[in-house]
Design an enzyme around this catalytic site. Structure first.
Site, PDB file in Angstrom:
ATOM      1  N   HIS A 144      10.550  13.892  78.088  1.00  0.00           N
ATOM      2  CA  HIS A 144      11.790  14.188  77.362  1.00  0.00           C
ATOM      3  C   HIS A 144      11.502  14.601  75.911  1.00  0.00           C
ATOM      4  CE1 HIS A 144      13.824  12.108  80.665  1.00  0.00           C
ATOM      5  NE2 HIS A 144      15.003  12.436  80.152  1.00  0.00           N
TER       6      HIS A 144
ATOM      7  N   CYS B 122       6.811  12.895  84.807  1.00  0.00           N
ATOM      8  CA  CYS B 122       7.375  11.695  84.178  1.00  0.00           C
ATOM      9  C   CYS B 122       6.206  10.771  83.867  1.00  0.00           C
ATOM     10  CB  CYS B 122       8.338  11.025  85.157  1.00  0.00           C
ATOM     11  SG  CYS B 122       9.014   9.464  84.554  1.00  0.00           S
TER      12      CYS B 122
ATOM     13  N   GLU C 268      19.560  12.082  77.338  1.00  0.00           N
ATOM     14  CA  GLU C 268      20.329  12.216  78.598  1.00  0.00           C
ATOM     15  C   GLU C 268      21.831  12.301  78.316  1.00  0.00           C
ATOM     16  OE1 GLU C 268      19.389  12.266  82.074  1.00  0.00           O
ATOM     17  OE2 GLU C 268      17.391  12.720  81.311  1.00  0.00           O
TER      18      GLU C 268
ATOM     19  N   CYS D  18       6.037  11.352  76.785  1.00  0.00           N
ATOM     20  CA  CYS D  18       7.243  11.270  77.618  1.00  0.00           C
ATOM     21  C   CYS D  18       7.755  12.696  77.707  1.00  0.00           C
ATOM     22  CB  CYS D  18       8.286  10.363  76.975  1.00  0.00           C
ATOM     23  SG  CYS D  18       9.925  10.480  77.763  1.00  0.00           S
TER      24      CYS D  18
ATOM     25  N   ASP E 141      11.266  13.979  87.936  1.00  0.00           N
ATOM     26  CA  ASP E 141      11.429  13.164  86.724  1.00  0.00           C
ATOM     27  C   ASP E 141      12.647  12.260  86.928  1.00  0.00           C
ATOM     28  OD1 ASP E 141      10.982  12.186  84.090  1.00  0.00           O
ATOM     29  OD2 ASP E 141      12.518  13.517  83.308  1.00  0.00           O
ATOM     30  N   SER E 142      12.722  11.221  86.107  1.00  0.00           N
ATOM     31  CA  SER E 142      13.885  10.335  86.167  1.00  0.00           C
ATOM     32  C   SER E 142      15.146  11.092  85.740  1.00  0.00           C
ATOM     33  CB  SER E 142      13.675   9.149  85.228  1.00  0.00           C
ATOM     34  OG  SER E 142      13.484   9.623  83.909  1.00  0.00           O
TER      35      SER E 142
END
Ligand code: DGL
Length: 269
Positions: A196, A70, A162, A194, A7-8
């Site tokens: 997240h 992701c 983040e 997403c 994932d990013s």
């Protein structure tokens, strides 16, 4: 050899946790490209280049199979990677298809023509790049007809998560749900597109109301991966599990530990 999860940033940990619970004997190497997150505001070419670089790092760590945990990378880069970049002996899979299969009540590999399904009004919450790609609508059209999808690009939510700023993340989620409801007042289902966003699942559910079914990917991907590995047992490795980041390992470990409520220790990628 082990299975790679990419994932990013931290969002893929929601997928990682579910696949570890479903497949406790499989070693996983997690890679967070924290130095370059968020991906959701980047161009498709940029996302493609960064994703190839990250996946190569996981191949180098001995992974033959990498899951892009992701949506942004799955939407903007996966098809191009599979068509022109992934070596013959490696596999890269995304997180979109298991979710669409669940929404359309299909079994893995059911390639029959698209048909009508129970849900007709679906809200999609995703990053700006995922929404712009229209990959979700494209994959859905292969499987279902008559589904009206309203997409909301949720700018700022990934950055807030983040940064560990959950008050800002909460406020942004509520304003994105309000914006979506102005376009589609009564969605039947909402897709958290997403990885997240499951970290904010309670806030999405609260803002949407109890009568909206909220789909998130983690458990669905766990099931699909277990099914895939039953058919491709050679893709299970025996290598060392690890958490790798391109960012600051101390900072990333602190955030990950805060989110998952257990000690997670990242090393430099
Ligand atoms: N977790 C990624 C996704 O599923 C995050 C995107 C980002 O870096 O913006 O889309």
């Amino acid at each position: 050899m082990a299975i790679g999860i990419f994932d990013s940033g931290l969002g893929g940990l929601t997928v990682m946790d579910a696949v570890r619970t479903r497949l406790p004997d499989v070693p996983f190497v997690y890679l967070a490209d924290s130095a370059n997150a968020p991906y959701g505001v980047r161009t498709a070419d940029d996302i493609y280049d960064l994703t190839c670089k990250a996946v190569q790092r996981l191949f180098d760590a001995g992974c033959d199979l990498v899951i892009l945990a992701c949506n942004t990378a799955s939407a903007a880069a996966l098809r191009r990677m599979q068509e022109s970049w992934v070596p013959q002996d490696k596999r890269v899979l995304g997180v979109f298809v298991p979710m669409i299969e669940a929404l359309t009540e299909r079994q893995w590999g059911d390639n029959s023509p698209p048909r009508e399904v129970a849900v007709q009004h679906v809200a999609l919450f995703a990053t700006p790049a995922t929404v712009a790609s229209r990959a979700f609508q494209r994959e859905l059209a292969f499987r279902a007809i008559g589904v009206d999808v309203e997409a909301q690009a949720c700018g700022g939510v990934v950055d807030a998560i983040e940064d560990g700023d959950m008050i800002l993340a909460d406020a942004l989620v509520r304003s994105h749900v309000d914006a979506l409801k102005r376009k589609m007042p009564q969605p039947q289902a909402a897709i958290l597109g997403c990885t997240h966003y499951p970290l904010m699942q309670a806030e999405f559910q609260d803002a949407l109301g109890a009568d909206v079914s909220v789909y998130s990917q983690a458990n669905l991907v766990g099931e699909s991966l277990a099914d895939y590995l039953e058919r491709h047992p050679d893709k299970i490795g025996t290598g060392e599990a690890a958490y790798l980041t391109t960012g600051d390992p101390v900072r990333v470990s602190q955030r990950a530990t805060q989110f998952l409520r257990r000690q997670i220790t990242f090393e430099a990628a």
